[in-house]
Write a protein that holds these residues in place. Structure first.
Motif, PDB file in Angstrom:
ATOM      1  N   ALA A  13       0.822  -1.211   0.000  1.00 43.50           N
ATOM      2  CA  ALA A  13       0.000   0.000   0.000  1.00 43.50           C
ATOM      3  C   ALA A  13       0.855   1.259   0.000  1.00 43.50           C
ATOM      4  O   ALA A  13       0.573   2.225  -0.720  1.00 43.50           O
ATOM      5  CB  ALA A  13      -0.933  -0.015   1.217  1.00 43.50           C
ATOM      6  N   ASN A  59       0.987   3.793  -3.739  1.00 40.77           N
ATOM      7  CA  ASN A  59       0.254   5.053  -3.708  1.00 40.77           C
ATOM      8  C   ASN A  59       1.200   6.193  -3.347  1.00 40.77           C
ATOM      9  O   ASN A  59       1.829   6.184  -2.293  1.00 40.77           O
ATOM     10  CB  ASN A  59      -0.891   4.978  -2.683  1.00 40.77           C
ATOM     11  CG  ASN A  59      -1.910   6.081  -2.891  1.00 40.77           C
ATOM     12  OD1 ASN A  59      -1.558   7.206  -3.230  1.00 40.77           O
ATOM     13  ND2 ASN A  59      -3.176   5.756  -2.691  1.00 40.77           N
ATOM     14  N   GLU A 103      -6.453   1.623   1.159  1.00 41.07           N
ATOM     15  CA  GLU A 103      -5.430   1.132   0.234  1.00 41.07           C
ATOM     16  C   GLU A 103      -5.018  -0.293   0.576  1.00 41.07           C
ATOM     17  O   GLU A 103      -4.777  -1.113  -0.320  1.00 41.07           O
ATOM     18  CB  GLU A 103      -4.222   2.063   0.269  1.00 41.07           C
ATOM     19  CG  GLU A 103      -3.176   1.768  -0.779  1.00 41.07           C
ATOM     20  CD  GLU A 103      -3.653   2.067  -2.185  1.00 41.07           C
ATOM     21  OE1 GLU A 103      -3.064   1.506  -3.130  1.00 41.07           O
ATOM     22  OE2 GLU A 103      -4.619   2.832  -2.341  1.00 41.07           O
TER      23      GLU A 103
END
Length: 410
Positions: A115, A119, A356
């Protein structure tokens, strides 16, 4: 008479010179290299010795004891009253539970790492340090699985080299976790107390701090295999870790304790600054992020304090005088729960990180739903799925560290 006496004296002196020459030839063999014992005492070479440095005529056999299959058994016989060599049902059940917990630790922290990596919202200094902590927790789960599978009756069949690798990996991951907590505390102190943010010009320092923490952890955990151990010196051995010296165990626990005290002092100073006149850093989001890392620190101390206490007791107790030391594995198993709880804390405190982390599960569920609909309605053409979550929209927003911290914590 005078001539005869002189003749006898000359004969005696000749025989004495002949004996001296014979002795000199015996002490100097062919090739001109003096034989052993022919040099004066002060010039003879001596083998250095001490804990971890067994006497050996050559450097090749200096660490020969590291490959001895009987050394581990010798040390365990000296420090333990009884040896656990039985395969019982309860042990297999405990083994299965520990392996399941460690598998959960690896999966949880791997999801956090994915995650953070995928991102760009989480590429600020704070989240990169949290990702470093997640990496150390992941390796802790792997190391504890290896430690568990190689414990019990298997331990007595290990060589000292294998035993050092087993225990050293656990110490390395523990060190990495402690230094990661220190890096997080320094980052929070710089961002809040000093009212500074990590920019692109400071990214190199941040990465150097992460690399340095792992290098120091490798050195600290590798000291026993480099020679700081009690091979050949049973009286200096630890009861909990029978091939480690008590002084090494005390040194490691002292270093960790000093670092944790320094971290607590940094957070106390941060809270004092936040509660003071610096209105620009006392927003609710900043306080929420500060509370998150404080919870992480508190959970670490609660989980590892019993293990540190048992190691300090191990240093103070003579051999076979404290029976509680034979139950030390329960304290270390409890400490491993820290690596299980950290990812839960991250996702519980951060809404965006939670979304996420759970995104792969949602994608799998959607894919399963698509397959089900395809099976029920053949020939139906499906439109591509689009996400309208705040996380997708947030990728087009400004990504300054202050904005990120203010919008990801609940």
């Amino acid at each position: 008479m005078g001539g005869g006496g002189r003749a006898l004296l000359l004969a005696d002196s000749g025989r004495a010179r002949a004996k001296g020459a014979t002795r000199r030839r015996a002490s100097k063999p062919r090739g001109g290299v003096p034989r052993e014992g022919s040099l004066p005492h002060r010039l003879q070479l001596r083998q250095p010795h001490g804990p971890g440095w067994p006497l050996s005529p050559t450097m090749g056999s200096l660490y020969s004891e590291y490959l001895s299959p009987s050394k581990v058994l010798e040390h365990y016989n000296y420090t333990k009253e009884t040896l656990d060599t039985q395969e019982t049902t309860s042990r297999w059940v405990a083994l299965a539970i520990i392996v399941l917990i460690c598998f959960t630790i690896v999966v949880e922290n791997l999801m956090v790492l994915v995650a953070v990596a995928r991102n760009s919202k989480f590429h600020s200094a704070m989240y990169l340090f949290l990702g470093n902590l997640a990496a150390s927790d992941l390796l802790t789960g792997v190391a504890f699985v290896a430690n568990t599978l190689l414990s019990g009756p298997v331990t007595l069949g290990l060589t000292p080299l294998e035993w050092f690798a087993r225990e050293g990996s656990a110490f390395i991951t523990l060190s990495a976790s402690v230094f990661s907590l220190l890096a997080i505390a320094i980052e929070r102190h710089v961002a809040i107390a000093k009212v500074k943010l990590y920019g692109s010009d400071k990214s190199c320092r941040m990465l150097l701090l992460i690399v340095a923490s792992w290098l120091i952890s490798l050195v600290l955990g590798g000291l026993p295999i480099l020679g700081w151990n009690c091979l050949g010196h049973l009286e200096a051995c630890s009861t909990v870790l029978p091939l480690y010296t008590k002084h090494y165990v005390l040194c490691v626990v002292t270093i960790f304790s000093v670092i944790l005290l320094a971290i607590v002092a940094l957070y106390v100073r941060i809270y004092c600054v936040v509660r003071s006149s610096h209105v620009d850093v006392t927003g609710p989001q900043t306080l929420a992020l500060l509370k998150t890392v404080t919870i992480v620190l508190g959970v670490f101390i609660v989980c590892w304090l019993p293990a540190f206490s048992i190691l300090l007791l191990d240093y103070a107790c003579p051999v076979r005088s404290c029976p509680i030391l034979y139950k030390a594995h329960y304290f270390f198993a409890f400490a491993t729960l820290n690596s299980l709880l950290n990812p839960v804390i991250y996702t519980w405190r951060s809404r965006d990180l939670r979304r996420e982390v759970l995104r792969p599960l949602q994608c799998c569920r959607r894919a399963a739903g698509v397959q089900g609909r395809r099976g029920g309605t053949p020939g139906h053409r499906l439109l591509p799925l689009r996400s309208s979550s705040s996380l997708e929209r947030g990728t087009h927003m400004p990504t300054s560290p202050t904005f990120l911290e203010g919008n990801t914590m609940v």
